[in-house]
Design an enzyme around this catalytic site. Structure first.
Site, PDB file in Angstrom:
ATOM      1  N   GLY A  27     -22.781  15.355  43.757  1.00 56.37           N
ATOM      2  CA  GLY A  27     -22.564  16.436  42.805  1.00 56.37           C
ATOM      3  C   GLY A  27     -22.595  17.797  43.469  1.00 56.37           C
ATOM      4  N   HIS A  33     -14.978  18.701  48.138  1.00 59.13           N
ATOM      5  CA  HIS A  33     -15.066  17.449  47.383  1.00 59.13           C
ATOM      6  C   HIS A  33     -13.769  17.185  46.617  1.00 59.13           C
ATOM      7  CE1 HIS A  33     -19.523  18.466  47.470  1.00 59.13           C
ATOM      8  NE2 HIS A  33     -19.520  17.228  47.927  1.00 59.13           N
ATOM      9  N   GLY A 142     -15.618  12.475  53.738  1.00 57.36           N
ATOM     10  CA  GLY A 142     -15.182  13.636  54.490  1.00 57.36           C
ATOM     11  C   GLY A 142     -15.631  13.606  55.943  1.00 57.36           C
ATOM     12  N   LYS A 144     -16.475  16.144  57.503  1.00 62.80           N
ATOM     13  CA  LYS A 144     -17.502  17.159  57.703  1.00 62.80           C
ATOM     14  C   LYS A 144     -18.852  16.517  58.004  1.00 62.80           C
ATOM     15  CE  LYS A 144     -20.464  20.478  56.048  1.00 62.80           C
ATOM     16  NZ  LYS A 144     -21.789  20.243  55.446  1.00 62.80           N
ATOM     17  N   SER A 180     -19.583  23.531  52.021  1.00 62.42           N
ATOM     18  CA  SER A 180     -20.757  22.672  51.884  1.00 62.42           C
ATOM     19  C   SER A 180     -21.548  23.102  50.670  1.00 62.42           C
ATOM     20  CB  SER A 180     -21.644  22.780  53.135  1.00 62.42           C
ATOM     21  OG  SER A 180     -22.897  22.152  52.923  1.00 62.42           O
ATOM     22  N   ARG A 182     -24.606  23.205  50.559  1.00 57.28           N
ATOM     23  CA  ARG A 182     -25.739  23.985  51.062  1.00 57.28           C
ATOM     24  C   ARG A 182     -25.383  25.441  51.342  1.00 57.28           C
ATOM     25  NH1 ARG A 182     -29.899  20.371  52.019  1.00 57.28           N
ATOM     26  NH2 ARG A 182     -29.224  18.201  52.196  1.00 57.28           N
TER      27      ARG A 182
END
Length: 281
Positions: A27, A33, A142, A144, A180, A182
């Site tokens: 989420g 995403h 991904g 990443k 990201s 984050r």
């Protein structure tokens, strides 16, 4: 788009339906995403996105309880892209204390795994659970999270799972910072500084392509630059892309990976490097 929370309801929905492609997430969705969800559409007729914050992959001092949960906004972003959103609870996926785990390959204890013990065991275990529930013909992850992608590919290959693991390219902001969840933790000043991680990786890639094969020296230089600007570095490492072992002479396909703390936020990134034989390797 259907929102389903129970395992049985999801199985009933997908039973005897069209080909399924799966995108697992925790989420707090961003454009990175959503790019994976769009890519998923190319590999199956029914796109299932899971939203589940997995406690098994968080260490005792990590941010499980504080991880952003933005379910309503996530569903709004997925409307028109996904066919099904699967949003189980912890009790759904872990109805009893988990005693059976997927043990990832040894490289899972290096790089991020060295700083987050047990993280990839938790990732592999929940992903296999989700694969068993959704039973997709393909799943999209991904690049990443490059080490995670490697672990999931190894699990699927070694357990003979009947699905394709599809890799999605890293989506970046205009200045190069990898998107990201984050990034939302960064202050305005930190967000400006955060691009330094990508710039160091890009410099390493350019240096290697130009023929500088002193990987340890390049790693040390990147770490020194980050630390000089207030970062706390976990690692910067040049690895073989296929195995994630430390790169050696003769490798044509490399990846440089990094993880570092900017304030209270841990950022990760990587860049792949494809070399030609005429570079002297």
């Amino acid at each position: 788009m259907q929102i389903i929370s129970t395992i049985q309801e999801l199985r009933d929905r997908l039973k005897s339906g069209p080909s399924v492609v799966f995108v697992p997430t925790m989420g707090n969705l961003h454009q990175g995403h959503l790019a994976l969800v769009r890519q998923a559409r190319e590999h199956g007729r029914c796109v299932v996105v899971s939203i589940f914050v997995n406690p098994l992959q968080f260490g005792p001092s990590e941010d499980f309880s504080n991880y952003p949960r933005t379910f309503e906004q996530d569903c709004e972003k997925l409307a028109g892209l996904a066919d099904v959103v699967f949003a189980p609870t912890v009790a759904d996926l872990y109805p009893e204390p988990q005693q059976v785990f997927i043990e990832p390959p040894p490289v899972a204890n290096e790089l991020c795994g060295a700083f987050r013990p047990g993280h990839f065991r938790g990732v592999a275990t929940v992903v296999l659970k989700l694969f068993n529930i959704v039973q997709p013909q393909a799943a999209v992850f991904g690049k990443k999270d490059y080490q995670q992608l490697h672990v999931i590919r190894a699990m699927a290959r070694q357990l003979n799972l009947p699905l394709e693991i599809v890799a999605g390219e890293t989506l970046r902001a205009g200045d190069g910072l990898a998107l990201s969840s984050r990034n939302g933790y960064l202050s305005t000043e930190e967000r400006t500084e955060a691009v330094r991680l990508y710039r160091n990786l890009a410099f390493l890639r350019e240096s290697i392509i130009a023929g500088n094969l002193d990987f340890p020296a390049l790693e040390r230089a990147a770490i020194a630059d980050l630390e000089a600007h207030g970062w706390r570095v976990d690692y910067v490492s040049v690895r073989a892309a296929a195995s994630l072992v430390p790169a050696k002479a003769g490798e044509m396909n490399l990846v440089v990976l990094a993880a570092a703390w900017l304030g209270k936020t841990r950022l990760i990134d990587n860049l792949e490097i494809c070399l030609n034989a005429d570079k002297g390797l």
